[in-house]
Scaffold this motif. Structure first.
Motif, PDB file in Angstrom:
ATOM      1  N   LYS A   1      -3.593 -20.789 -10.856  1.00  0.00           N
ATOM      2  CA  LYS A   1      -3.008 -21.295 -11.810  1.00  0.00           C
ATOM      3  C   LYS A   1      -4.899 -21.819 -12.549  1.00  0.00           C
ATOM      4  N   ASN A   2      -5.390 -21.942 -11.683  1.00  0.00           N
ATOM      5  CA  ASN A   2      -7.176 -22.224 -11.657  1.00  0.00           C
ATOM      6  C   ASN A   2      -7.517 -21.569 -12.244  1.00  0.00           C
ATOM      7  N   PHE A   3      -7.394 -20.746 -11.568  1.00  0.00           N
ATOM      8  CA  PHE A   3      -8.526 -19.571 -11.154  1.00  0.00           C
ATOM      9  C   PHE A   3      -8.064 -19.126 -13.108  1.00  0.00           C
ATOM     10  N   GLN A   4      -6.445 -18.683 -13.858  1.00  0.00           N
ATOM     11  CA  GLN A   4      -6.913 -17.830 -14.860  1.00  0.00           C
ATOM     12  C   GLN A   4      -7.097 -19.429 -15.588  1.00  0.00           C
ATOM     13  N   ARG A   5      -7.090 -20.283 -15.255  1.00  0.00           N
ATOM     14  CA  ARG A   5      -7.322 -20.647 -16.603  1.00  0.00           C
ATOM     15  C   ARG A   5      -8.995 -21.183 -17.405  1.00  0.00           C
ATOM     16  N   ALA A   6      -9.344 -21.416 -16.072  1.00  0.00           N
ATOM     17  CA  ALA A   6     -11.124 -21.205 -15.963  1.00  0.00           C
ATOM     18  C   ALA A   6     -11.515 -19.959 -16.708  1.00  0.00           C
ATOM     19  N   LEU A   7     -10.913 -18.528 -15.781  1.00  0.00           N
ATOM     20  CA  LEU A   7     -11.276 -17.459 -16.569  1.00  0.00           C
ATOM     21  C   LEU A   7     -10.609 -16.860 -17.928  1.00  0.00           C
TER      22      LEU A   7
ATOM     23  N   TRP B   1     -24.409 -19.795  -2.047  1.00  0.00           N
ATOM     24  CA  TRP B   1     -23.164 -18.650  -2.098  1.00  0.00           C
ATOM     25  C   TRP B   1     -22.067 -19.051  -1.780  1.00  0.00           C
ATOM     26  N   LYS B   2     -21.475 -19.762  -0.701  1.00  0.00           N
ATOM     27  CA  LYS B   2     -20.399 -20.302  -0.169  1.00  0.00           C
ATOM     28  C   LYS B   2     -19.728 -21.199  -1.014  1.00  0.00           C
ATOM     29  N   ASN B   3     -20.519 -21.613  -1.616  1.00  0.00           N
ATOM     30  CA  ASN B   3     -19.534 -23.046  -2.625  1.00  0.00           C
ATOM     31  C   ASN B   3     -19.201 -21.871  -4.013  1.00  0.00           C
ATOM     32  N   ALA B   4     -20.235 -21.365  -4.068  1.00  0.00           N
ATOM     33  CA  ALA B   4     -19.922 -21.158  -5.776  1.00  0.00           C
ATOM     34  C   ALA B   4     -18.400 -21.050  -6.310  1.00  0.00           C
ATOM     35  N   ASN B   5     -18.043 -21.856  -7.360  1.00  0.00           N
ATOM     36  CA  ASN B   5     -16.886 -21.966  -7.588  1.00  0.00           C
ATOM     37  C   ASN B   5     -15.593 -22.257  -6.622  1.00  0.00           C
ATOM     38  N   ILE B   6     -15.210 -22.888  -6.232  1.00  0.00           N
ATOM     39  CA  ILE B   6     -14.568 -22.802  -4.981  1.00  0.00           C
ATOM     40  C   ILE B   6     -13.408 -23.211  -5.498  1.00  0.00           C
ATOM     41  N   SER B   7     -13.118 -24.054  -6.362  1.00  0.00           N
ATOM     42  CA  SER B   7     -12.388 -24.567  -6.849  1.00  0.00           C
ATOM     43  C   SER B   7     -11.459 -23.266  -7.375  1.00  0.00           C
ATOM     44  N   LEU B   8     -11.755 -21.826  -8.084  1.00  0.00           N
ATOM     45  CA  LEU B   8     -11.062 -21.365  -8.469  1.00  0.00           C
ATOM     46  C   LEU B   8     -10.596 -20.308  -7.419  1.00  0.00           C
TER      47      LEU B   8
ATOM     48  N   ILE C   1     -13.981  -4.670  -5.282  1.00  0.00           N
ATOM     49  CA  ILE C   1     -12.719  -4.361  -6.365  1.00  0.00           C
ATOM     50  C   ILE C   1     -11.628  -4.852  -6.736  1.00  0.00           C
ATOM     51  N   GLU C   2     -11.104  -4.911  -5.720  1.00  0.00           N
ATOM     52  CA  GLU C   2      -9.836  -5.300  -6.313  1.00  0.00           C
ATOM     53  C   GLU C   2      -9.810  -6.495  -6.911  1.00  0.00           C
ATOM     54  N   ALA C   3     -10.358  -7.411  -6.396  1.00  0.00           N
ATOM     55  CA  ALA C   3     -10.955  -8.618  -6.870  1.00  0.00           C
ATOM     56  C   ALA C   3     -10.977  -8.650  -8.433  1.00  0.00           C
ATOM     57  N   SER C   4     -12.367  -7.802  -8.477  1.00  0.00           N
ATOM     58  CA  SER C   4     -12.542  -7.493 -10.040  1.00  0.00           C
ATOM     59  C   SER C   4     -11.796  -7.073 -10.799  1.00  0.00           C
ATOM     60  N   GLN C   5     -11.064  -6.250  -9.909  1.00  0.00           N
ATOM     61  CA  GLN C   5      -9.765  -5.511 -10.738  1.00  0.00           C
ATOM     62  C   GLN C   5      -9.589  -6.525 -11.416  1.00  0.00           C
ATOM     63  N   HIS C   6      -9.200  -7.824 -10.858  1.00  0.00           N
ATOM     64  CA  HIS C   6      -7.933  -8.603 -11.010  1.00  0.00           C
ATOM     65  C   HIS C   6      -8.503  -9.538 -12.059  1.00  0.00           C
ATOM     66  N   GLU C   7      -9.744  -9.830 -11.990  1.00  0.00           N
ATOM     67  CA  GLU C   7     -10.271 -10.705 -13.011  1.00  0.00           C
ATOM     68  C   GLU C   7     -10.645 -10.191 -14.082  1.00  0.00           C
ATOM     69  N   ALA C   8     -10.671  -8.346 -14.400  1.00  0.00           N
ATOM     70  CA  ALA C   8     -10.253  -7.869 -15.566  1.00  0.00           C
ATOM     71  C   ALA C   8      -9.061  -8.274 -16.155  1.00  0.00           C
ATOM     72  N   GLU C   9      -7.782  -8.485 -15.306  1.00  0.00           N
ATOM     73  CA  GLU C   9      -6.964  -8.525 -16.186  1.00  0.00           C
ATOM     74  C   GLU C   9      -6.844  -9.484 -16.821  1.00  0.00           C
ATOM     75  N   VAL C  10      -7.178 -10.431 -15.894  1.00  0.00           N
ATOM     76  CA  VAL C  10      -6.816 -12.087 -16.974  1.00  0.00           C
ATOM     77  C   VAL C  10      -7.355 -11.926 -16.994  1.00  0.00           C
TER      78      VAL C  10
END
Length: 205
Positions: free
Chosen positions: A139-145, A127-134, A165-174
């Motif tokens: 920049k990495n985060f937006q490119r991947a999503l 769990w701790k290492n899931a997609n840790i690069s994001l 919910i804040e993290a999920s909202q940000h993901e939704a925006e991207v």
């Protein structure tokens, strides 16, 4: 692909790895990666387990059933697994518990008392290492999503303490800003309103 909690991490992983094959994902009380606050939560669980005398540093595994470690693990989890308001509004009473302590004693402690601690440790580290690069850069985060081609349904709980919910909202925006040739590709953000926190999305409850 439907994913709750860690399953949400997996749903995101597959949609990023196989963008031409994954058509739809539903992420319920999950995220695209393990955030820093999520990691801190997991570190506390890991520390609780490893403090038990049954842990063997030489073999890097438990040599016996860590009763005390599992009790500490479960007690910590009780503070994170539901929303803060579950306690402040005494929502546990609606589920038949007399007090917060009664809830911990009769819900969380029995849930983990017979668990395989080596499996729990492996789960925590996965769990701790899931997609840790994001989380290394925006920049990495937006490119991947934005490389995801699937329709995405995000259903965070408004009181979830580690898949926030804040993290999920940000993901939704991207995700909403994705450039795709298919006009039918959509992102839907449908929060769950509940005092139950992370538990609110559990399909078994």
């Amino acid at each position: 692909i439907y994913g709750y909690s860690m399953g949400g991490l997996q749903a995101y992983e597959w949609s990023m790895r196989y963008p031409n094959d994954v058509k739809r994902i539903a992420v319920v009380c999950g995220a695209s990666h393990c955030s820093e606050i999520n990691e801190v939560f997991l570190l506390s669980l890991e520390a609780a387990l490893l403090a038990d005398s049954n842990w063997c540093d030489d073999f890097q595994k438990f040599m016996g059933h860590p009763v005390k470690g599992l009790r500490a693990f479960a007690t910590i989890y009780a503070g994170w697994g539901v929303g803060m308001s579950y306690y402040t509004t005494k929502a546990y009473q609606n589920a038949g518990y007399k007090s917060a302590n009664d809830f911990v004693q009769r819900s969380y402690l029995p849930a983990f008392e017979n668990a395989d601690a080596n499996d729990l440790l492996a789960q925590i580290r996965t769990w701790k290492n899931a997609n840790i690069s994001l989380r290394e850069s925006e920049k990495n985060f937006q490119r991947a999503l934005q490389g995801i081609k699937a329709n995405v349904l995000l259903m965070p709980c408004d009181t979830d303490r580690y898949f926030t919910i804040e993290a999920s909202q940000h993901e939704a925006e991207v995700l909403t800003r994705r450039n795709t040739d298919d006009a039918r590709v959509v992102t839907m953000f449908r929060p769950i309103q509940s005092t139950s926190g992370h538990r609110a999305g559990d399909p078994h409850r």
